[in-house]
Motif scaffolding. Structure first.
Motif: not given
Length: 337
Positions: A21-39, A301-308
């Motif tokens: 989902v993060a990679r797909r959102m990166s494509m939409h945004r034109g910049r890297k979207v990563g997961l928040v760093d957490a444990r 389902t990542a493309p759909m969730f990213a867009q949603a």
């Protein structure tokens, strides 16, 4: 504070999906979207501990966490992550729950039984979640269990794209089949999208997990049957339905099931069944046996969730994703001829 860009955080239930989902959102945004760093980890006694390493104050947060097996652990992770974000002053918390566990306990089927889906809804809201984004709820009335907005996406538009791509030379032979009377609305939705007729397998259970009798309603002779459902668990009913359809003259049988729970003997049953293929989505992380079999195919389902997520964050329509014509460009290249 006014939310700006959406930020994603993931539990341990399905990290690969969250990363896609993060990679797909990166494509939409034109910049890297990563997961928040957490444990998100467990102490020796099984207690769950969450620590967020990034500043989330005033942020629009999306927790990606299906409550699949182990359902209780994954549900607790979701609740604790939400609490951590709320106490860190996140502006809004949306729970992205691709597979909503406990959804099959949505009513009192017998005396002295719980409505656990409602209990889970109460806990999620109490933890600080302000919006739910999910896919193919087992019972759509579960949306009413929440006192917050719930966006229930549908897999049928994705399945319609897949069917039109993989069965393009035999669309006139397709018959969509509901494996029980309760799932007719879901099967009818796909049938209408692809312009196919609908049939029903009426089942009567002897006891939970066992099917005593099955009857086919509709003419499936010389048809390519597509069984449509939301959950495949032990696959007993599914494999039996495939046998009954072939006995009634079906040419071949495939299945399109949204959530591949696939517990117990499910993989062995699918491999030994008369079905040609079982198509599932990636809402539940696939195990090694699932990935190893040629009979099971996974659609993303990542493309759909990213867009949603982007639509939710931007305040634009999520219901536009219910249309396979809208989803087509999102899945462009995946189902091109």
């Amino acid at each position: 504070m006014t939310p700006t860009e959406p930020k994603l955080i993931s539990g341990n239930a399905n990290t690969p999906l969250a990363e896609r989902v993060a990679r797909r959102m990166s494509m939409h945004r034109g910049r890297k979207v990563g997961l928040v760093d957490a444990r998100v980890e467990r102490f020796n006694d099984g207690e769950i501990f969450v620590e967020v390493f990034e500043n989330v104050r005033g942020e629009d947060m999306f927790i990606i966490q299906p409550t699949s097996n182990p359902a209780n652990d994954n549900l607790m992770e979701l609740l604790i992550i939400a609490d951590a974000l709320r106490r860190s002053s996140a502006a809004r918390i949306t729970a992205v729950i691709p597979y909503f566990g406990y959804a099959r306990q949505d009513r009192r089927s017998k005396a002295r039984t719980p409505i656990t889906a409602k209990l889970v809804a109460n806990m999620i809201v109490e933890a600080g979640v302000e919006r739910i984004l999910t896919l193919d709820l087992h019972a759509t009335q579960i949306q009413g269990f929440f006192d917050i907005p719930v966006d229930n996406l549908y897999a049928s538009p994705i399945f319609a794209l897949d069917v039109k791509h993989n069965f393009k030379n035999q669309m006139d032979e397709i018959m969509v089949v509901s494996p029980d009377v309760g799932g007719v609305a879901r099967a009818r939705d796909l049938a209408q999208r692809i312009g196919a007729p609908l049939s029903i397998v009426d089942k009567r259970r002897g006891k939970p997990g066992e099917v005593a009798e099955m009857t086919v309603i509709g003419d499936v002779k010389d048809r390519t049957c597509l069984i449509v459902d939301d959950i495949v668990d032990t696959a007993g009913t599914l494999c039996k339905a495939a046998e009954v359809l072939l006995e009634h003259g079906a040419k071949e049988v495939h299945a399109y099931i949204t959530h591949g729970v696939l517990s117990g003997p499910a993989i062995e049953r699918v491999n030994a069944s008369v079905m040609k293929h079982l198509v599932i989505t990636d809402t539940i992380e696939a195990t090694k046996p699932v990935l190893a079999t040629d009979k099971i195919r996974i659609v993303p389902t990542a493309p759909m969730f990213a867009q949603a997520i982007l639509n939710t964050s931007n305040g634009t329509s999520v219901s536009s994703l219910f249309d396979h014509e809208t989803l087509g460009p999102i899945y462009e290249g995946m189902y091109s001829s």
